[in-house]
Design a protein around this motif. Structure first.
Motif, PDB file in Angstrom:
ATOM      1  N   GLU A  55       0.964  -1.201   0.121  1.00  0.00           N
ATOM      2  CA  GLU A  55      -0.101   0.100   0.434  1.00  0.00           C
ATOM      3  C   GLU A  55       0.762   1.690   0.208  1.00  0.00           C
ATOM      4  O   GLU A  55       0.230   2.260  -0.569  1.00  0.00           O
ATOM      5  N   ARG A  58       2.415   2.052  -3.475  1.00  0.00           N
ATOM      6  CA  ARG A  58       0.861   2.397  -4.212  1.00  0.00           C
ATOM      7  C   ARG A  58       0.959   4.216  -3.626  1.00  0.00           C
ATOM      8  O   ARG A  58       0.366   4.233  -5.099  1.00  0.00           O
ATOM      9  N   PHE A  59       1.043   4.247  -3.173  1.00  0.00           N
ATOM     10  CA  PHE A  59       0.006   5.575  -2.395  1.00  0.00           C
ATOM     11  C   PHE A  59       1.500   7.012  -3.486  1.00  0.00           C
ATOM     12  O   PHE A  59       0.807   7.082  -3.693  1.00  0.00           O
ATOM     13  N   LEU A  62      -0.008   6.704  -6.833  1.00  0.00           N
ATOM     14  CA  LEU A  62      -0.195   7.726  -6.564  1.00  0.00           C
ATOM     15  C   LEU A  62       0.219   8.839  -6.642  1.00  0.00           C
ATOM     16  O   LEU A  62      -0.538   9.917  -7.872  1.00  0.00           O
ATOM     17  N   LEU A 105      -7.697  13.958  -4.482  1.00  0.00           N
ATOM     18  CA  LEU A 105      -6.678  12.941  -4.551  1.00  0.00           C
ATOM     19  C   LEU A 105      -7.629  11.899  -3.226  1.00  0.00           C
ATOM     20  O   LEU A 105      -7.603  10.499  -3.469  1.00  0.00           O
ATOM     21  N   SER A 109      -7.690   7.344  -3.384  1.00  0.00           N
ATOM     22  CA  SER A 109      -6.832   6.836  -2.172  1.00  0.00           C
ATOM     23  C   SER A 109      -7.902   5.775  -1.605  1.00  0.00           C
ATOM     24  O   SER A 109      -7.732   5.233  -1.579  1.00  0.00           O
ATOM     25  N   ASN A 110      -9.074   6.444  -1.591  1.00  0.00           N
ATOM     26  CA  ASN A 110     -10.050   5.706  -0.667  1.00  0.00           C
ATOM     27  C   ASN A 110     -11.065   4.777  -1.706  1.00  0.00           C
ATOM     28  O   ASN A 110     -10.898   3.645  -1.717  1.00  0.00           O
ATOM     29  N   LEU A 114      -6.240   2.842  -0.067  1.00  0.00           N
ATOM     30  CA  LEU A 114      -5.418   3.283   1.178  1.00  0.00           C
ATOM     31  C   LEU A 114      -5.770   4.396   2.437  1.00  0.00           C
ATOM     32  O   LEU A 114      -6.891   4.938   2.351  1.00  0.00           O
ATOM     33  N   VAL A 116      -5.888   6.871   3.911  1.00  0.00           N
ATOM     34  CA  VAL A 116      -6.137   9.130   3.621  1.00  0.00           C
ATOM     35  C   VAL A 116      -7.031   8.992   4.324  1.00  0.00           C
ATOM     36  O   VAL A 116      -8.720   8.771   3.907  1.00  0.00           O
ATOM     37  N   VAL A 129      -2.028  10.261   6.583  1.00  0.00           N
ATOM     38  CA  VAL A 129      -2.279   9.277   5.999  1.00  0.00           C
ATOM     39  C   VAL A 129      -1.996   8.348   7.338  1.00  0.00           C
ATOM     40  O   VAL A 129      -0.609   8.756   7.981  1.00  0.00           O
TER      41      VAL A 129
END
Length: 269
Positions: A55, A58-59, A62, A105, A109-110, A114, A116, A129
């Motif tokens: 994760e 991944r963030f 992103l 964003l 993210s959601n 993630l 956030v 985060v």
């Protein structure tokens, strides 16, 4: 009209609540097209991030995708423009302010699962985060950069003075009604700067459905009516403010303005 209650807002994504607000103020906003664009961004992000092994990576990917490849950025030149608070314009221009960029964003993210959330920090909207068993991190949505606690303290000092401190309450995740309320205030301010008084009046009317009989909001509405040359209605709002807040410095000025209205010929609208 904006007819969502707090429970409605909390059961949807922040960007959806903001979009409903946008449409209530400016009906020409195409809600379906905006949601289509957001959906396309999510699909592209999901495909490009699928290879990331965890994760956190991944963030990070992103953030690079959002700010570097897609080119979203804070509007440095026209920060107070209303284009930065209407989601359709933010997506079109790839520019915005912390709350509008942060909401987009946050949506992505959601959707990607993630951890956030949004925070209405006193100086601006930020993202937090929360990784398991790690210290909370903070993001400035204006540029996608990480913000340290010392930077947050510096922002607070600049906002409230040298003795200001950052409390835990200041950095807790905010509910959607709180964020949408602040978004509405920013929107009204931007429209007033641009002298878009009809749209600003819609903002004020919506605000008064959320916080009925707020004397300061009614005062602001009176100012808008005054700009629209609806002087009798403006006088009514000013009188309400004067009665509710007689010791406010503005009350003395508004008393004089009401007197001018009363002595002027009545104009029917």
């Amino acid at each position: 009209m904006f007819d969502l209650f707090d429970d409605d807002l909390d059961q949807m994504e922040l960007i959806e609540g903001a979009l409903a607000l946008n449409c209530a103020v400016k009906p020409s906003v195409d809600k379906i097209d905006v949601m289509r664009q957001l959906g396309e961004l999510f699909i592209e992000a999901e495909m490009k991030l699928a290879h990331e092994p965890n994760e956190k990576l991944r963030f990070e990917s992103l953030l690079r995708l959002f700010y570097n490849e897609w080119g979203f950025k804070g509007d440095q030149e026209s920060y107070f423009s209303s284009d930065n608070v209407f989601v359709d314009k933010v997506l079109e221009r790839r520019q915005g302010i912390p709350v509008s960029l942060g909401a987009v964003l946050l949506f992505l993210s959601n959707k990607l699962g993630l951890p956030v959330s949004g925070v209405t920090f006193p100086t601006q909207f930020i993202l937090r985060v929360d990784w398991p068993d790690q210290e909370t991190q903070f993001i400035n949505p204006f540029d996608g950069e990480y913000v340290t606690r010392s930077t947050l303290k510096a922002w607070m000092i600049g906002h409230d003075g040298p003795l200001a401190k950052v409390t835990e309450k200041d950095i807790q995740a905010s509910d959607n009604p709180t964020v949408v309320g602040r978004w509405l205030a920013v929107m009204k301010s931007a429209l007033l700067r641009e002298e878009s008084f009809t749209l600003a009046l819609r903002c004020s009317d919506i605000a008064l459905t959320l916080v009925p009989e707020d004397p300061y909001e009614i005062r602001d509405r009176g100012f808008i009516y005054q700009q629209l040359e609806c002087h009798s209605v403006a006088a009514e709002d000013y009188r309400f403010f004067i009665e509710q807040c007689p010791d406010d410095p503005a009350a003395k000025v508004l008393k004089l303005q009401v007197k001018v209205f009363d002595e002027s010929p009545t104009v029917l609208h």
